[in-house]
Design an enzyme around this catalytic site. Sequence first.
Site, PDB file in Angstrom:
ATOM      1  N   HIS A  10     -10.840 -35.714 -54.872  1.00 61.60           N
ATOM      2  CA  HIS A  10     -11.826 -35.098 -53.981  1.00 61.60           C
ATOM      3  C   HIS A  10     -13.104 -34.871 -54.777  1.00 61.60           C
ATOM      4  O   HIS A  10     -13.138 -34.029 -55.684  1.00 61.60           O
ATOM      5  CB  HIS A  10     -11.281 -33.796 -53.394  1.00 61.60           C
ATOM      6  CG  HIS A  10     -10.128 -34.015 -52.479  1.00 61.60           C
ATOM      7  ND1 HIS A  10      -9.016 -33.214 -52.458  1.00 61.60           N
ATOM      8  CD2 HIS A  10      -9.898 -34.986 -51.548  1.00 61.60           C
ATOM      9  CE1 HIS A  10      -8.154 -33.659 -51.556  1.00 61.60           C
ATOM     10  NE2 HIS A  10      -8.668 -34.733 -50.988  1.00 61.60           N
ATOM     11  N   GLU A  50     -14.796 -31.593 -56.013  1.00 56.77           N
ATOM     12  CA  GLU A  50     -14.013 -30.666 -56.842  1.00 56.77           C
ATOM     13  C   GLU A  50     -14.291 -30.948 -58.316  1.00 56.77           C
ATOM     14  O   GLU A  50     -13.439 -31.395 -59.080  1.00 56.77           O
ATOM     15  CB  GLU A  50     -12.544 -30.777 -56.462  1.00 56.77           C
ATOM     16  CG  GLU A  50     -12.328 -30.346 -55.017  1.00 56.77           C
ATOM     17  CD  GLU A  50     -10.984 -30.721 -54.408  1.00 56.77           C
ATOM     18  OE1 GLU A  50     -10.831 -30.605 -53.174  1.00 56.77           O
ATOM     19  OE2 GLU A  50     -10.074 -31.120 -55.147  1.00 56.77           O
ATOM     20  N   HIS A  81      -7.243 -30.704 -58.871  1.00 57.21           N
ATOM     21  CA  HIS A  81      -8.083 -30.420 -57.706  1.00 57.21           C
ATOM     22  C   HIS A  81      -8.791 -29.066 -57.820  1.00 57.21           C
ATOM     23  O   HIS A  81      -8.585 -28.310 -58.767  1.00 57.21           O
ATOM     24  CB  HIS A  81      -7.215 -30.380 -56.439  1.00 57.21           C
ATOM     25  CG  HIS A  81      -6.767 -31.722 -55.968  1.00 57.21           C
ATOM     26  ND1 HIS A  81      -7.316 -32.383 -54.897  1.00 57.21           N
ATOM     27  CD2 HIS A  81      -5.796 -32.552 -56.437  1.00 57.21           C
ATOM     28  CE1 HIS A  81      -6.713 -33.537 -54.708  1.00 57.21           C
ATOM     29  NE2 HIS A  81      -5.782 -33.670 -55.633  1.00 57.21           N
ATOM     30  N   GLU A 128      -4.582 -26.541 -58.668  1.00 64.05           N
ATOM     31  CA  GLU A 128      -5.756 -26.061 -57.927  1.00 64.05           C
ATOM     32  C   GLU A 128      -6.523 -25.034 -58.746  1.00 64.05           C
ATOM     33  O   GLU A 128      -5.954 -24.015 -59.149  1.00 64.05           O
ATOM     34  CB  GLU A 128      -5.308 -25.426 -56.608  1.00 64.05           C
ATOM     35  CG  GLU A 128      -4.647 -26.389 -55.640  1.00 64.05           C
ATOM     36  CD  GLU A 128      -5.623 -27.354 -54.980  1.00 64.05           C
ATOM     37  OE1 GLU A 128      -5.165 -28.291 -54.316  1.00 64.05           O
ATOM     38  OE2 GLU A 128      -6.850 -27.166 -55.145  1.00 64.05           O
TER      39      GLU A 128
HETATM   40  C1  GEM Z   1      -4.812 -30.403 -51.250  1.00 64.06           C
HETATM   41  S1  GEM Z   1      -3.153 -30.635 -51.536  1.00 64.06           S
HETATM   42  C2  GEM Z   1      -2.480 -29.844 -50.203  1.00 64.06           C
HETATM   43  C3  GEM Z   1      -1.135 -29.439 -50.587  1.00 64.06           C
HETATM   44  N1  GEM Z   1      -0.581 -28.609 -49.610  1.00 64.06           N
HETATM   45  C4  GEM Z   1       0.651 -28.125 -49.759  1.00 64.06           C
HETATM   46  N2  GEM Z   1       1.069 -27.219 -48.907  1.00 64.06           N
HETATM   47  N3  GEM Z   1       1.373 -28.576 -50.774  1.00 64.06           N
HETATM   48  C5  GEM Z   1      -5.280 -31.438 -50.236  1.00 64.06           C
HETATM   49  O1  GEM Z   1      -5.357 -32.609 -50.583  1.00 64.06           O
HETATM   50  O2  GEM Z   1      -5.558 -31.021 -49.103  1.00 64.06           O
HETATM   51  C6  GEM Z   1      -5.457 -30.544 -52.548  1.00 64.06           C
HETATM   52  C7  GEM Z   1      -6.895 -30.233 -52.506  1.00 64.06           C
HETATM   53  O3  GEM Z   1      -7.589 -30.725 -51.632  1.00 64.06           O
HETATM   54  O4  GEM Z   1      -7.330 -29.472 -53.350  1.00 64.06           O
HETATM   55 ZN    ZN Z   2      -8.700 -31.580 -53.577  1.00 64.97          ZN
END
Ligand code: GEM
Ligand code: ZN
Length: 378
Positions: A169, A172, A262, A338
Site C-alpha cells: 500500500h 504506508e 503495512h 501494522e
Molecule cells: C490490511 S490487512 C487486513 C487484515 N485484516 C485482518 N482481520 N487480518 C489490508 O490490506 O486491508 C493491511 C493494511 O492495509 O494495512
Molecule cells: Zn496496508
Amino acid sequence: MKISSDFDSGNILVQDASNPHKVLLAMRKDLNSDHFQWFHFRVDGLTPGARHDFSITNAGQSAYSHAWTGYNAAASYDQQTWFRVPSRFENGALSFGLEPEPEHEQIWFAYFEPYSRERHASLIAKALALPGVELQASGRSIEGRDIELLRVHRHASATRKVWIIAQQHPGEHMAEWFMEGIIRRLGDSADSELDALLQQADLYLVPNMNPDGAFRGHLRTNAAGQDLNRAWQSASTERSPEVLFVQQAMREIGVDLFLDIHGDEEIPHVFTAGCEGNPGFTPRLEALESEFRQRLVDSGAEFQTRFGYPRSAPGKANLNLACNAVGEEFDCLSFTLEMPFKDHDDTPNPQTGWNGERSMKLAADMLGVIGQMVDRLR
Ligand code: GEM
Ligand code: ZN
C-alpha cells in the site's frame, strides 16, 4: 503564497489559496481508483509571524474517514525533521495550522513522514555494498519502475528463508522506513545476534512493492488501480505484476517466515495480524504466532497485543491477502505488521507521533526476535 505537489509522492488539489488563514485543499484519488487518504504538499511564501491555516475539505470522503479523529498532520521545514501539527476533523474536513518559525518561508505537510524514491535508490545502493547482500532479482512495476528483491546470505549453513516485503500500500511510507531499519542493522559488523540468525537463515527483502503508487502519491493502489494486498490469488501481468514477480520468486526459493509490512490509519498502536482464519492453520502455527508476539513484547519493542484487527473465524481468512496467501501456501509463520499513522499510544510522543525513526527501531528489534525464533520455524 504558493502551494505545490508536483513532486515525488506529492498529492494535493488547491481549491482556494487566496486567504492564508483559510486555505482550502482536497486530496486527489489514486489513479484508476476511488481510494484516497494520502496527502503531501509544499507551501512557499509563508508570512513570518502570521498564522496559516489549512483545511482538507474532502477528508470526510476518504478511504478511512473515521480514522482522522485523533490524527495530527506531519510537517517539516527541511524534509529531514518532521513534527506533528495539532489537527482537528470536523464537518468532513481535516484542518490544521501554525505560526511558522520566523526564519522559514517554506514548509511541507504530509499524512506521514514520506520515504522518497531517491532515498529508496540510496538504500538499495547502501544495502548492496554490505557483505553478503546481493540483488537476487528485479521485477518491474506497471510503469516500469524497479522492484528489487535483495538476498542476504552470509553463511553456507543457512537453510531457512525469511521474507520481508513492504509498502504494497503505497501511502504506508512507514513500511519502507522499517526496511531501512532492517538494512541499517545489517551494516553492524559486530552484531553477534544478527550473525547467529544469518548462520541459520537467508533474508529476502523487497523494500518497496509499489513504487508507482508511492511516487504518484497514492494511498492504496498501484498504477492500474489494483490493491496489491487483494491480488495474491489472482496476480496478473496486466494489473499486478508487482505481486506476480514476488510470488514467482517465493515459489522458486521457498518461504519459512513471512512479514508483510503495512501502516494502519485508525489504530494508534503497533500490532500484527496473523493467519488464524486460514484453512491450513494449525496448533503449530498458533503456538509460533503467540511465541513471536510475546517475544516481541518481552524485547521491549514498541509493540503490543491488546489492540489490533478482529481475529478471522476459522477457515474464513481472505486468501487474497499476502499474509494469508503465503502462510497457507508455504505452511509457514506469516504476519501482517501494522504501524500507526497516528502514534503508538502505549509510548506516545506528541512531538513526532509515529515516524520513520521509530519504524527503523522496530525493525531492528524485530530482527532480534526473528533470530530467537529461527531454529523453531519448522
Ligand atoms: C490490511 S490487512 C487486513 C487484515 N485484516 C485482518 N482481520 N487480518 C489490508 O490490506 O486491508 C493491511 C493494511 O492495509 O494495512
Ligand atoms: Zn496496508
